[in-house]
Write an enzyme that holds these catalytic residues in place. Structure first.
Site: not given
Length: 230
Positions: A66, A91, A139, A143, A175, A207-208
């Site tokens: 993951d 992470e 992420d 921009k 998303d 997040f989902e």
């Protein structure tokens, strides 16, 4: 040479910046030992030695990774669902890896690594070692001037390809439609992957859950490793 508990990034100011603390209420010696045992140690100061997966997990089993595992909710839920496979969570943020370590404290098939995901895949994960990667809601850096910071690039997919076993796959979710379209564009240009049918039956990540509660569409992409045509 001695074993240290953590990988230390070159930018670290001091080793103490990377020590894992256990919050109040979870400070029993037994609990601390379990939490610490989920964090992968490294021999000496090398940041390029490949992980010895059999030694780290204490067995030989299919490996799932993951990337950007956050607080470990998805990782640990999936590890509980499939106990015959091993799960590595990567992470870079200390607070998140602390949370993940607490969740993984009682799971023998979970290990954690505090490191940038792309670096770990390139330098630390052994070749042809991973059955499945998960890259959930990276992420999007929306921009335009920040697009170069996005994790999914042609080079990144090359690293993933090298780390995957034959017919292995990476599951990607976002998303952000613009980022999704860009990922598909990069994937189509990669001779080492085929875009396959998306049939997702996975635990929801934090997040989902948030995005679904807001009514945001979730875009999934599954890339299967293939042998490039020469």
């Amino acid at each position: 040479m001695r074993w240290s508990r953590f990988f230390v990034l070159p930018a670290a100011k001091s080793p103490s910046d990377f020590l894992l603390s256990v919050p109040a209420g979870e400070d029993s010696l037994a609990h601390r030992r379990h939490v610490y045992s989920r964090l992968i140690p490294q021999l000496g100061n090398s940041l390029t030695d490949r992980l010895d997966l059999e030694k780290i997990f204490g067995r030989k089993a299919p490996l799932h990774v993951d990337l950007g595992c956050g607080d470990g909710a998805f990782l640990c839920a999936l590890a509980q669902r499939i106990p015959d496979k091993d799960f590595l969570g990567i992470e870079r943020l200390l607070g998140r890896i602390q949370s993940a370590a607490r969740k993984a404290a009682t799971l023998d098939n979970v290990r954690l690594l505090r490191m940038e995901s792309s670096y770990a895949v390139h330098y630390l994960v052994p070749p042809a070692a991973v059955e499945t990667f998960y890259l959930l809601f990276p992420d999007p850096w929306p921009k335009r001037r920040h697009h170069r910071r996005r994790i999914v690039t042609a080079d990144f997919l090359n690293f993933i390809h090298a780390a995957l076993k034959k017919d292995g796959a990476i599951y990607i979710a976002t998303d952000h439609l613009d980022y999704f379209d860009k990922i598909k564009e990069i994937a189509r240009a990669s001779p080492g992957f085929a875009i396959t049918h998306v049939d997702v039956d996975l635990p929801q990540s934090g997040f989902e859950l948030v995005f679904r509660q807001k009514g945001a569409p979730i875009h999934w992409l599954v890339l299967r490793k293939i042998s490039p045509v020469r």
